[in-house]
Design an enzyme around this catalytic site. Structure first.
Site, PDB file in Angstrom:
ATOM      1  CG  ASP A  58      21.220  52.954 -53.232  1.00  0.00           C
ATOM      2  OD1 ASP A  58      20.995  52.568 -54.387  1.00  0.00           O
ATOM      3  OD2 ASP A  58      22.368  52.991 -52.742  1.00  0.00           O
ATOM      4  CB  VAL A  59      16.386  55.501 -49.314  1.00  0.00           C
ATOM      5  CG1 VAL A  59      15.110  55.527 -48.479  1.00  0.00           C
ATOM      6  CG2 VAL A  59      17.601  55.243 -48.420  1.00  0.00           C
TER       7      VAL A  59
END
Lengths: 410, 410
Positions: free
Chosen positions: B166-167
């Site tokens: 996600d990051v």
């Protein structure tokens, strides 16, 4: 469809090693920049890094330097330093960009280079904010994550295998360069950017709430195994020993999970017995062990194929765990347009990833990585207008090395 | 020193939930964009996500939405959809930008919006390349990483706690937007960008060599505990039970490690007995268990304070493991200029991270996150020129909600 290269014509010099800055340079190259990676003669400390082929060529190096040009120079000699300075400075209106993790070198500092190139974009990546060293593994140790990773009863830290901070740092670096480039286009001003690897980890630990929870609540999340914090998510194993990850973020996901596992009635009874409201994600999380005990029965009694078929008909978020070897042959790789067949000298032919985003429907494809010094002669000729004789003098004096020289013994 | 905001004046609309796209929008806001996050009335599924305060306010949501404006609308009604379309389309020459993980909605698709705004920049993040759903936890399961994370004798997968995909996806998304913005500045052309979360994971597994090793060598790296693959790096525990991570990437690092642990002679004897060349990183890796056995003695016989003092005088890369609670009080946070004291309504006062890079010597500081709908009225007034009466009609019909309405019961 034509491949859109939004940064075509932009010129970047990279003085780097290992992951973060090489990834930044490669990402800029995937967006269309002409990226020259500069290395010492023989290569930096990452040139032979594992994994390697049977012949000892670094698969790792090839993976993080795709689509760059390689210049090799003796960066300890004033002559070598001057050549690299000129490559940064004399690179046209869309050049003047350096990304580097070699911090503290006066000859390629912002102040030195900006004297000759006032609109310089200079991005450096120290290990830590105070300028001291740090790498993904050491930065990660201090972030708190390894002490909450893995089984709840495990006592010692568990490191991540993915160098996640390096990856995030490399992407922040590429972003910093492009934002600075747009700022320069709009205002004519250069930028001095400093992006400590550790700051990426600390900011992320804060942004995601792990660190803030400790500050605000005075508590920190527990070690939970593969449970998801604050939600119901868990891994399960099939009757034929295949592991699955199951995630329910919404009430619908959770209802589907109780239905597919045939536990709707017993979960309702559990809810009543515990006084729990399983429409609330917090209650699903608090009572996760009891819920897991109920769901486990169904997973243990079904094969991976049966589980796959059943879950596919629901809204549940799930996937089966795969090894790297399984993934290499999976259609999500082999039939994925992001992967293209690449002939990588020294390494072989394989499916290599391009940029993970498609632009206008197509993925900028993967391009091979150079060997150290492959482009030294061409770059000196094209960029600095040097003659063959001039380049020969530089080669013979050991100021630069060309690809063929690098391959020679010694 | 003035804070440089390289993207000042750029206007972005975000229709998002959870991590990747909210992080993209927040990062763009940190670079100076005016970012409007649009949510359904009452908030999306992530508005109450854990960690939460004692009062139930989401620390998580506050962390990923800092510095944005919040508009809340009924996106199932044609009137609500039209308002959001107008916010994207009627946003001036530096607007016309949408980032979203709500894929497959015709009313805010590229094609629908580009009819009215041909220079649209539209970036969408589906879970997987085929358009199906996926979240960090399920994507991660299929990447191969959980099966090589953790102790060598562990049999089942170990998930990462950091949602690393996600990051990385959020940062790729921010990068895609800024690259497209520069392309639009230069050519007048918009961009349609598609960035599947799973592609970020697959590309990274390839770029770092994990997947390529499986393709080229037909093998994959083993499960190694906290050892570093292809190098000598290991965790150790002090006499007072503090864990340290130790990394040696170069010959000098390794020599320093043998010196500080008093093992130079015995390591030389081991080298001779095994026929191993410990100046070679591969041999240091292959014989890591024997080396660890030798070094462990010194760590077990010294306190954390003694180890810290001794390692600080060497070139070795190291850090001690810390919990989130320890980190929250550590000078690397409390004395770090990236962190500034933030008054976050609903959550409290704490040290919040700004952008991890400094630009021209200063960090863009953290700004509070809004509550859902906090800026609905102001945005409709400023952007669409609506009167108080018009906004009241929209509120009373349930087409939009303002911050105060959102706080009301029900």
């Amino acid at each position: 469809m034509a491949v859109v290269q939004p940064l075509a014509g932009v010129r970047v010099v990279e003085i780097s090693s290992f992951v973060a800055v090489p990834l930044a340079g490669m990402t800029l190259a995937q967006l269309g920049c002409e990226v020259i990676r500069v290395d010492p003669i023989g290569g930096a400390a990452d040139y032979h890094r594992w994994p390697v082929t049977d012949d000892g060529a670094s698969i790792y190096w090839a993976g993080l330097n795709k689509g760059k040009r390689s210049v090799s120079a003796n960066m300890r000699s004033p002559q070598g330093q001057r050549l690299i300075q000129r490559l940064i400075i004399e690179s046209g209106p869309r050049g003047g960009i350096l990304v580097t993790n070699a911090v503290g070198r006066e000859w390629h500092s912002y102040h030195t280079l900006a004297e000759e190139r006032p609109d310089l974009i200079h991005l450096e990546v120290p290990g830590r904010a105070d300028g001291s060293t740090g790498v993904d593994y050491t930065v990660n140790a201090a972030t708190g994550f390894p002490l909450v990773t893995g089984p709840a009863d495990h006592a010692t830290p568990i490191n991540h295998v993915l160098p996640a901070w390096d990856v995030a740092c490399g992407l922040y670096a590429a972003l910093g360069v492009v934002a600075a480039l747009r700022h320069r286009d709009a205002t004519g001003e250069g930028s001095r950017i400093r992006l400590p690897l550790e700051n990426v980890a600390l900011a992320t630990a804060g942004n995601l709430g792990f660190l803030t929870e400790a500050m605000v609540n005075g508590t920190q999340r527990e070690r939970l195994g593969n449970s998801i914090y604050g939600q119901y998510g868990q891994d399960f194993t099939s009757s034929d020993d295949v592991s699955f990850m199951i995630v329910t973020l919404t009430g619908r996901h959770f209802r589907d999970l109780t239905e597919v596992t045939g536990t709707t009635k017993v979960v309702a009874a559990l809810s009543e017995a515990l006084g729990a409201d399983f429409t609330d994600e917090g209650d699903r999380y608090r009572h996760r062990d009891a819920l897991t005990g109920l769901f486990t029965v169904w997973f243990r009694e079904h094969t991976a194929a049966e589980i796959t078929a059943a879950l596919s008909a629901t809204s549940i978020l799930w996937d089966r765990y795969r090894t790297f070897l399984e993934l290499a042959g999976d259609p999500r790789v082999t039939a994925n347009p992001m992967f293209t067949s690449l002939h990588q000298p020294r390494v072989g032919d394989y499916l290599a990833a391009g940029l993970p985003m498609s632009i206008g429907g197509s993925h900028p494809p993967a391009a091979p990585a150079p060997a150290i010094g492959d482009d030294t002669a061409a770059v000196l000729r094209e960029r600095l207008g040097m003659s063959v004789d001039e380049i020969t003098v530089l080669t013979e004096s050991g100021t630069v090395a060309t690809g063929s020289a690098e391959e020679a013994p010694g």
